[in-house]
Design an enzyme around this catalytic site. Structure first.
Site, mmCIF file in Angstrom:
data_model
loop_
_atom_site.group_PDB
_atom_site.id
_atom_site.type_symbol
_atom_site.label_atom_id
_atom_site.label_comp_id
_atom_site.label_asym_id
_atom_site.label_seq_id
_atom_site.Cartn_x
_atom_site.Cartn_y
_atom_site.Cartn_z
ATOM 1 N N GLY A 203 0.869 -1.177 0.000
ATOM 2 C CA GLY A 203 0.000 0.000 0.000
ATOM 3 C C GLY A 203 0.901 1.220 0.000
ATOM 4 C CB SER B 157 1.410 -6.505 5.611
ATOM 5 O OG SER B 157 1.559 -6.712 6.993
ATOM 6 C CB VAL C 115 8.461 5.424 3.834
ATOM 7 C CG1 VAL C 115 9.390 6.606 3.974
ATOM 8 C CG2 VAL C 115 9.213 4.133 4.104
ATOM 9 C CB VAL D 142 9.273 11.094 4.179
ATOM 10 C CG1 VAL D 142 9.649 10.297 5.387
ATOM 11 C CG2 VAL D 142 9.918 10.533 2.931
ATOM 12 C CB ALA E 288 6.497 18.799 0.088
ATOM 13 C CE LYS F 78 6.631 22.465 -2.652
ATOM 14 N NZ LYS F 78 7.281 21.166 -2.673
ATOM 15 N N PRO G 208 10.568 28.685 -7.117
ATOM 16 C CG PRO G 208 10.269 30.472 -8.604
ATOM 17 C CD PRO G 208 11.353 29.605 -7.963
ATOM 18 C CG LEU H 149 10.284 4.839 -1.129
ATOM 19 C CD1 LEU H 149 9.993 4.752 0.367
ATOM 20 C CD2 LEU H 149 11.333 5.892 -1.404
ATOM 21 C CB THR I 34 11.642 14.459 -6.959
ATOM 22 O OG1 THR I 34 12.613 14.046 -6.002
ATOM 23 C CG2 THR I 34 12.053 15.784 -7.543
#
Lengths: 510, 501
Positions: A12, A39, A45, A47, A50, A78, A96, A333, A344
């Protein structure tokens, strides 16, 4: 119509649920039968809170309602990223989502700015960027659709809680027929004839077969790395950070419409403003600081009270040698890690999904599709990598060994020549595919102290007085337009306040 | 800032020299850059034609030239594309129009739907769905309106008389202040960092900050003096000669070039309004110059005038910008006179030189991005040309069998593989031709993809048939109402004799 293609997503998290949502909503119904296995025991993760403006295209493509999604993910807007103490201590600049100025006579605006600067004009390049000036004043508005106007000349992204985004997409995908299975994977079976993945077996004993497997299992890369043995290319010589602590804290002060990245002795700290809290993290190199010291540095530099203990993360910059091998595609990842310095992570997920949809195979996978997918993903990772290296390499900090190391490390030739050409004459080459067009490079070059010693000779065709008039006029137009934008906090409260954050009056009214 | 570039000397001739002179003078003359052309004897023959892509209009804008004026002065004509005939014994001719095919259905590219329909027996060729191709075949010019602009990107390319075109560009350049000295090349003085001075035979040496080699295949500076080797691309082509001649005007005036394969090469007709230039590329080991001239008349079905023959060896110098010397045109890269390559490569070289005009006479860092981009452009265009050879269907003819069997360069091989798999086009940095152009030529030469996007399968066949019929109906009725290319030219670029009353 042929029988549906059986797609199995392993994991997931943001990449798994983005892939799932895109496959069920971005393709005609009946084409794929998508299952997702995750699971509950394994954390995600997430993180990458943004994002970059491309995420809006993704959401629009699959049919996500913007305000609804923002409400459910505690999202804010943002306009860019502020970099503090990069380049040199005491510096600050914003990268920007938009261009600086407008081209004149076919030549980029900043070339005129570069000449004026060399002739003694003292000003800040950021004053010519609407999203930068708006960020400094914590203002926001949607870009206008009038193509010539100043207010259409920027884009925006979001800050959101990645766990909530994954949950939101889960609801979205399940409502459209996605079948989710809870369970830990204990075995992967390969087909003897071609080494393709035949099936996965869960702890429960259930065996799930498929035509196509998408590995979204994160750093472990259970299918691509473990089952198929695809190797990992190490990029830590250029990107030495290998650990992070993440911690949320209470919100304090105005709601900023930008991410902040502050360079520290052994890495950098992120600050991501959400509606209900602020996300923080310290990305560092374990060669240059101890874990305890890193955690302490993070906790000493929060806006408000920490809402949790700092959570440790470990990683290695680099990527899988291929992102698509046999009948398995690694996304997120599982396919590589680049620190979230330029937000990114989610973009790289998105680009893998978009290319997969474009090159969607049939049951028999044509190897030409695989080659093209890998070529496109190579380009993307390579471009992001070089841009990240620039942030580390281009610094004049003498206060810490990490920064000296990065200044002196050998960098890819392509990056060296980009820097040399910018310094020589402000030239920034464009490329067809991949992230980070000239305005982004410009912001980082100038922001970190690499200033052009020359400029495009075509600039000399315009009278100096005319250039100065144009610069003054544009700066005034930007200031005026920002005046008319709303306070970001107020904008978010009206447009997409998450249920618990809504002002009492509106909760009563609803 | 270091010493700026003040003096530019262009050594060369013809289109490359004069377009570069005009372009540089127009861009930098106002700030005091002097441009001098050392004009070497022309290599243009009376029969020569220049072939331009639709993007030539952009070059003209850069140069301050009016495309209509150029058409009028050169008896020029519109070419909405190129027809390829006899590149295969079995396949019919096809048109590569400068246009897209059909419109996307449910956000999926039209080509994917066409592939599926074809796999199920539909036999309407891809080009029937291109407005530009339909116009080209009917001798018409596409005037865009609200209805067409959403459906088609059709644009016209150009056929121009080479001598008249160059005369006009030279005149404009001299009016703008470009200096000219004509003669044969004398001495070239070089240093470690490039070239110090050049002189004409019996003339004074001319020093400059920047030299341009626009001498064509002679490459008098970049090749002979700076010794940059030509990387030969001949194995992929096979022709070593080009013959140019001319026949009478065609009536009615066609709206496209016509390129026809024959046993030892290809022959093309590039109609103008007062004559029809003919260009043939061939392998002199398989057909002699005299035989070629005889065959040309038969192959074109017309009487032909004086013929001129020159060698042709495709290839490129990997560093066209070396030291303080920049090669533009065939001094840098030689391609076959096909797909409007020659003029386009001059255009690309010049526009990059203007964008990267050196800021310092001492350190020309601009050479690196210039060379990278020129290599990309040249190789991508080369690959487009190789497609014509690689995919030929002239079986049991040694010239063509060899062309078919020569393995393509790796980037092209990947492109062909991907297209063969699913009709998708991999575009690299700096491509002249876009997806629709590649698709048109690949399909036209018979590379029919074996698969297509599975999303297409979810569409009901009736819906597909109805959409196809609507498009075909739209094209038929639109083309009927278009002006002929001759009428369009008469209106916007009348020949001087016709304009006099």
């Amino acid at each position: 119509m042929p029988a549906p293609l059986k797609v199995v997503i392993v994991g997931g998290g943001t990449s798994g649920w983005m892939s799932a949502a895109a496959l069920v909503a971005g393709l005609p119904p009946g084409l794929c039968e998508v299952r997702l296995v995750e699971s509950d025991e394994i954390g995600i993760v997430g993180v990458g809170e943004a994002t970059l403006p491309q995420i809006k295209d993704f959401n629009d493509h699959i049919g996500v309602d913007e305000a609804d999604f923002m409400r459910q993910t505690q999202a804010t807007f943002k306009l860019g990223i502020e970099f503090v103490d990069w380049g040199f201590k005491g510096s600050s600049y914003i990268h920007p989502f938009g261009v600086h100025g407008k081209p004149l006579g076919g030549v980029p605006f900043y070339q005129y700015w570069a000449k004026a600067r060399l002739n003694g004009r003292v000003d800040d390049l950021g004053d010519y960027s609407l999203p930068i000036v708006a960020s400094r004043q914590n203002r926001f508005a949607f870009p206008s659709t009038d193509e010539d106007g100043l207010s259409s000349n920027f884009a925006y992204a979001y800050h959101f809680d990645a766990h909530l985004y994954a949950r939101f997409l889960r609801g979205f995908a399940e409502a459209r027929g996605l079948r989710r299975t809870e369970g830990r994977i204990v075995d992967v079976t390969l087909k003897p004839e071609d080494g393709h993945i035949a099936s996965i077996r869960l702890e429960s004993g259930e065996v799930i077969a498929g035509d196509l497997f998408i590995d979204c299992s994160g750093f472990r890369s259970m299918l691509m790395g473990q089952a198929l043995g695809v190797g990992y290319e190490d990029w830590t010589p250029w990107l030495p950070c290998d650990r992070a602590y993440a911690v949320p804290c209470e919100r304090a002060g105005a709601l900023t419409p930008y991410t902040r990245s502050t360079a520290r002795e052994a890495g950098w700290q992120w600050r991501i403003p959400l509606q209900h809290r602020t996300g923080n993290g310290y990305v560092y190199s374990s060669r240059f600081i101890s874990d305890d010291e890193a955690a302490a540095t993070l906790l000493a530099n929060l806006d408000g009270k920490a809402l949790d203990d700092p959570r440790p993360l470990r990683f290695q910059a680099g990527r899988r040698e291929t992102s698509w091998s046999r009948n398995c595609i690694a996304i997120g990842l599982a396919s590589g890690f680049l620190e979230p310095l330029e937000s990114t992570s989610i973009y790289l997920i998105q680009v893998a999904i978009t290319n997969l949809l474009k090159l969607l195979p049939g049951r028999a996978i044509d190897p030409a599709l695989v080659s093209e997918f890998n070529r496109l993903i190579d380009v993307e990772y390579g471009r992001v990598r070089d841009f990240l290296i620039l942030h580390y390499h281009l610094n004049g900090r003498d206060d810490a060994p990490l920064w000296r190391y990065c200044r002196e490390m050998p960098v890819p030739d392509s990056l060296k020549s980009r820097m040399a050409l910018f310094e020589h004459r402000g030239h920034i080459a464009k490329y067809k595919d991949g992230l980070f067009q000239p305005p982004s490079w410009l912001a980082v070059f100038v922001g970190q102290g690499l200033l052009p010693a020359g400029y495009d000779p075509l600039v000399d065709n315009v009278l100096q007085e005319h250039i100065l008039r144009e610069l003054d006029q544009f700066r005034a137009d930007v200031a005026q337009t920002v005046e008319e934008m709303r306070d970001h906090g107020g904008f978010v409260a009206d447009f997409c306040a998450a249920p618990a954050n809504r002002p009492l009056s509106s909760r009563v009214a609803s | 800032m270091s010493r700026p570039v003040r003096n530019v000397v262009i050594v060369g001739r013809d289109a490359a020299a004069w377009l570069t002179a005009l372009g540089l003078k127009r861009a930098f003359g106002r700030q005091g850059v002097n441009v001098t052309v050392l004009e070497l004897p022309s290599m243009v023959r009376s029969a020569d034609v220049l072939v331009g892509l639709p993007t030539l209009e952009g070059l003209h804008r850069l140069l301050g030239l009016d495309t209509d004026d150029m058409l009028a002065a050169t008896a020029g004509a519109y070419a909405l594309g190129q027809q390829f005939a006899n590149w295969s014994q079995a396949r019919p001719p096809f048109v590569h129009a400068y246009d897209t095919h059909g419109a996307p259905i449910h956000r999926i590219d039209f080509l994917q739907h066409w592939l599926k329909a074809r796999s199920e027996g539909m036999n309407v060729p891809l080009e029937e769905f291109s407005l530009g191709a339909a116009a080209a075949k009917h001798g018409r010019f596409v005037v865009h309106g609200d209805a067409t602009s959403g459906f088609s990107k059709a644009r016209a390319g150009y056929h121009l008389d080479a001598s008249a075109y160059i005369r006009l560009v030279r005149q404009k350049a001299i009016e703008l202040g470009v200096q000219r000295q004509a003669g044969k090349l004398g001495e070239v003085v070089r240093s470690d960092s490039g070239i110090v001075s050049v002189s004409l035979a019996g003339g004074e040496p001319l020093a400059a900050d920047l030299f341009v080699d626009a001498s064509g295949v002679d490459a008098v500076l970049i090749g002979k003096v700076l010794e940059q080797p030509l990387e030969s691309w001949s194995p992929w082509f096979g022709c070593d000669r080009v013959l140019v001649t001319s026949g009478p005007k065609l009536n009615p005036l066609p709206a496209m070039s016509r390129i026809s394969g024959f046993k030892a090469g290809w022959i093309g007709m590039f109609p103008l309004r007062d004559r029809t230039p003919v260009v043939a590329a061939y392998d002199s080991r398989r057909i002699s110059d005299a035989e070629m001239l005889q065959s040309a008349s038969v192959l074109c079905g017309m009487r032909l005038g004086d013929a001129f023959v020159a060698p042709c060896e495709p290839g490129m110098r990997s560093a066209p910008w070396t030291g303080n010397c920049v090669a533009i045109g065939e001094a840098a890269v030689v391609l076959e006179p096909l797909d409007a390559a020659s003029l386009h490569m001059i255009h690309v070289g010049l526009s990059h030189l203007i964008t990267l005009f050196p800021v310092s006479a001492e350190a020309m860092l601009e050479a690196e991005p210039f060379n990278t981009s020129m290599q990309n452009h040249a190789r991508n265009l080369r690959d487009f040309q190789i497609v014509h050879y690689r995919l030929n269907g002239r079986l049991d003819e040694p010239f063509w069998d060899r062309a078919r069997e020569t393995p393509p360069p790796p980037e092209l091989a990947a492109k062909l593989d991907l297209f063969a798999a699913r009709g998708a086009v991999a575009l690299y940095d700096d491509e002249t031709f876009q997806e629709e152009n590649w698709a048109s030529v690949l399909i036209g030469h018979g590379l029919i993809p074996r698969g297509y996007d599975p999303q297409v399968d979810t569409l009901a066949p009736d819906e597909l048939i109805a959409a196809f019929q609507r498009m075909l109906g739209f094209i038929a009725s639109t083309v009927r109402d278009m002006p002929s290319v001759e009428a369009q030219l008469e209106l916007f670029a009348p020949l001087p004799s016709n304009a006099s009353f």
